[in-house]
Design a protein around this motif. Structure first.
Motif, mmCIF file in Angstrom:
data_model
loop_
_atom_site.group_PDB
_atom_site.id
_atom_site.type_symbol
_atom_site.label_atom_id
_atom_site.label_comp_id
_atom_site.label_asym_id
_atom_site.label_seq_id
_atom_site.Cartn_x
_atom_site.Cartn_y
_atom_site.Cartn_z
ATOM 1 N N GLY A 30 0.762 -1.258 -0.117
ATOM 2 C CA GLY A 30 0.055 0.031 0.106
ATOM 3 C C GLY A 30 0.678 1.371 0.108
ATOM 4 N N VAL A 31 2.261 1.109 -0.087
ATOM 5 C CA VAL A 31 2.880 2.356 -0.282
ATOM 6 C C VAL A 31 2.547 3.034 -1.826
ATOM 7 N N ASP A 32 2.343 4.521 -1.513
ATOM 8 C CA ASP A 32 1.889 5.242 -2.563
ATOM 9 C C ASP A 32 2.670 5.345 -3.804
ATOM 10 N N GLU A 33 2.162 5.080 -4.923
ATOM 11 C CA GLU A 33 2.773 4.933 -6.184
ATOM 12 C C GLU A 33 3.734 6.231 -6.518
ATOM 13 N N ILE A 68 9.434 -5.212 5.475
ATOM 14 C CA ILE A 68 8.469 -5.564 6.580
ATOM 15 C C ILE A 68 7.105 -4.679 6.261
ATOM 16 N N ASP A 69 6.091 -5.219 6.304
ATOM 17 C CA ASP A 69 4.754 -4.353 6.223
ATOM 18 C C ASP A 69 3.966 -4.365 7.550
ATOM 19 N N GLN A 70 4.215 -3.324 8.214
ATOM 20 C CA GLN A 70 3.749 -2.895 9.431
ATOM 21 C C GLN A 70 2.453 -2.339 9.340
ATOM 22 N N GLU A 71 1.687 -1.937 10.266
ATOM 23 C CA GLU A 71 0.336 -1.288 10.128
ATOM 24 C C GLU A 71 0.271 -0.162 9.533
ATOM 25 N N LYS A 72 1.089 0.735 9.707
ATOM 26 C CA LYS A 72 0.977 2.058 9.214
ATOM 27 C C LYS A 72 2.513 2.386 8.273
ATOM 28 N N ARG A 73 3.227 1.545 8.518
ATOM 29 C CA ARG A 73 4.610 1.900 7.723
ATOM 30 C C ARG A 73 5.346 0.718 6.905
ATOM 31 N N SER A 132 11.858 3.661 5.973
ATOM 32 C CA SER A 132 10.493 3.400 6.184
ATOM 33 C C SER A 132 9.654 4.476 5.363
ATOM 34 N N TRP A 133 8.485 4.148 4.706
ATOM 35 C CA TRP A 133 7.811 4.999 4.127
ATOM 36 C C TRP A 133 6.148 4.517 4.708
ATOM 37 N N PRO A 134 5.244 5.597 4.831
ATOM 38 C CA PRO A 134 4.013 5.407 5.130
ATOM 39 C C PRO A 134 2.950 4.621 4.277
#
Length: 138
Positions: A30-33, A68-73, A132-134
Motif C-alpha cells: 500500500g505504499v503510494d505509487e 516489513i509490512d507494518q500497520e502504518k509503515r 520506512s515509508w507510510p
C-alpha cells in the motif's frame, strides 16, 4: 506484520533483483505509487553500498534485505553482513581494490535525500540501513 526477506551473494548483478522485489512488495503493502521510484532507488543504493562494503573488507556472506509490512509503515532493512565497525576497512595487504569510501559517502547522501525516515547503524553482522515509508489506508 508480514515480512519478506531476501538474502543474496554480494554481487552487483543481484542489486537489480532486490530493487524490483522491494518495489513489488511495497506496492502490494500500500505504499503510494508516487514514491515507488524513490524507494527503488534508495534500495538500490543501500544494496550497492552493502555489496561495496563486502568487496572492501573481503568478507564472505550474504546481503540481507527485509521488507516489513507494518500497520502504518513499510520498512526496509538492508544488512550488509560485512562485519562490525573496527574491523579492517581494506582487504589484507591493503590492495585498495575494494569500495571507495567517497562512493560509500555519496551512496549514503543519496539515500538520505530520498528517505525521510532513515536510520543507519549496526546489527550483529555489520552495518544496517533501516528505511520506512507510510502505507496508504485501504
Amino acid at each position: 506484520m508480514a515480512t519478506v526477506e531476501l538474502r543474496f551473494s554480494p554481487l552487483p548483478e543481484h542489486v537489480r533483483t532486490a530493487r524490483l522485489v522491494a518495489a513489488a512488495v511495497a506496492r502490494r503493502a500500500g505504499v503510494d505509487e508516487s514514491v515507488l521510484d524513490e524507494l527503488r532507488l534508495a534500495v538500490g543504493e543501500a544494496c550497492s553500498r552493502a555489496v561495496g562494503l563486502h568487496q572492501q573488507v573481503g568478507k564472505g556472506g550474504a546481503v540481507r534485505v527485509a521488507l516489513i509490512d507494518q500497520e502504518k509503515r513499510f520498512v526496509i532493512e538492508v544488512g550488509d553482513g560485512a562485519g562490525q565497525v573496527g574491523e579492517p576497512a581494506e582487504p589484507a595487504g591493503g590492495s585498495g581494490d575494494g569500495a571507495d569510501p567517497a562512493e560509500d559517502a555519496l551512496g549514503l547522501a543519496v539515500i538520505t535525500g530520498l528517505v525521510e525516515d532513515l536510520e543507519v547503524g549496526q546489527d550483529d553482522d555489520g552495518g544496517l540501513i533501516r528505511m520506512s515509508w507510510p502505507i496508504n489506508p485501504a
